[in-house]
Design a protein around this motif. Structure first.
Motif, PDB file in Angstrom:
ATOM      1  N   GLY A 109     -71.143 -40.920-101.590  1.00  0.00           N
ATOM      2  CA  GLY A 109     -69.770 -41.153-102.039  1.00  0.00           C
ATOM      3  C   GLY A 109     -69.713 -41.544-103.503  1.00  0.00           C
TER       4      GLY A 109
ATOM      5  N   ASP B  93     -66.334 -39.295 -96.794  1.00  0.00           N
ATOM      6  CA  ASP B  93     -66.271 -40.268 -95.695  1.00  0.00           C
ATOM      7  C   ASP B  93     -66.118 -39.575 -94.355  1.00  0.00           C
ATOM      8  OD1 ASP B  93     -66.578 -42.468 -97.327  1.00  0.00           O
ATOM      9  OD2 ASP B  93     -64.423 -42.687 -97.663  1.00  0.00           O
TER      10      ASP B  93
ATOM     11  N   ASP C 164     -74.662 -47.981 -92.518  1.00  0.00           N
ATOM     12  CA  ASP C 164     -73.819 -46.857 -92.908  1.00  0.00           C
ATOM     13  C   ASP C 164     -74.682 -45.655 -93.252  1.00  0.00           C
ATOM     14  OD1 ASP C 164     -71.528 -48.346 -92.609  1.00  0.00           O
ATOM     15  OD2 ASP C 164     -71.496 -48.990 -94.703  1.00  0.00           O
TER      16      ASP C 164
END
Length: 122
Positions: A39, A15, A33
């Motif tokens: 992730g 992140d 995003d």
């Protein structure tokens, strides 16, 4: 005990890295995003590495193949669904590996220093 620190640090570092590596999504959507590093894959890789670090050495030949196959399937899955590019998965793998190596080396030096200072513990 390094895996207790390395696993969450590896996952959260993705992140942090995403905030510096601005990269658009693979498909056109309202989601803005960044996708690099993955992730999803970072969680799978961190869990796999943590388990492989904890498992006794003689069990590795039985535990490593299914764990690595599971991790590879997660990587292939996020790519085939269009969530991530191959470079996103590779970036997550390299980031997780780097975090585990750094944390492991720091813990190794700390344990050696404590063992020298307190020989009764070593």
């Amino acid at each position: 005990m390094a895996f207790v620190v390395a696993t969450p640090v590896a996952v959260f570092s993705t992140d942090v890295f995403k905030s510096f590596a601005g990269r658009p999504r693979l498909v056109v959507s309202r989601d803005v995003d960044p996708s690099y590093p993955s992730g999803h894959f970072a969680v799978a890789a961190a869990v796999t590495l943590a388990i492989l670090v904890v498992v006794p050495r003689r069990w590795l030949k039985w535990c490593a193949p299914p764990l690595l196959a599971w991790t590879a399937m997660i990587g292939a899955g996020v790519q085939s669904m269009g969530w991530h590019r191959p470079s996103d998965v590779m970036g997550a793998a390299l980031l997780v590996t780097a975090v585990f190596l750094i944390v492991g080396s720091l813990f190794s030096k700390t344990v050696k220093r404590i063992a020298r200072r307190f020989p009764c513990l070593g």
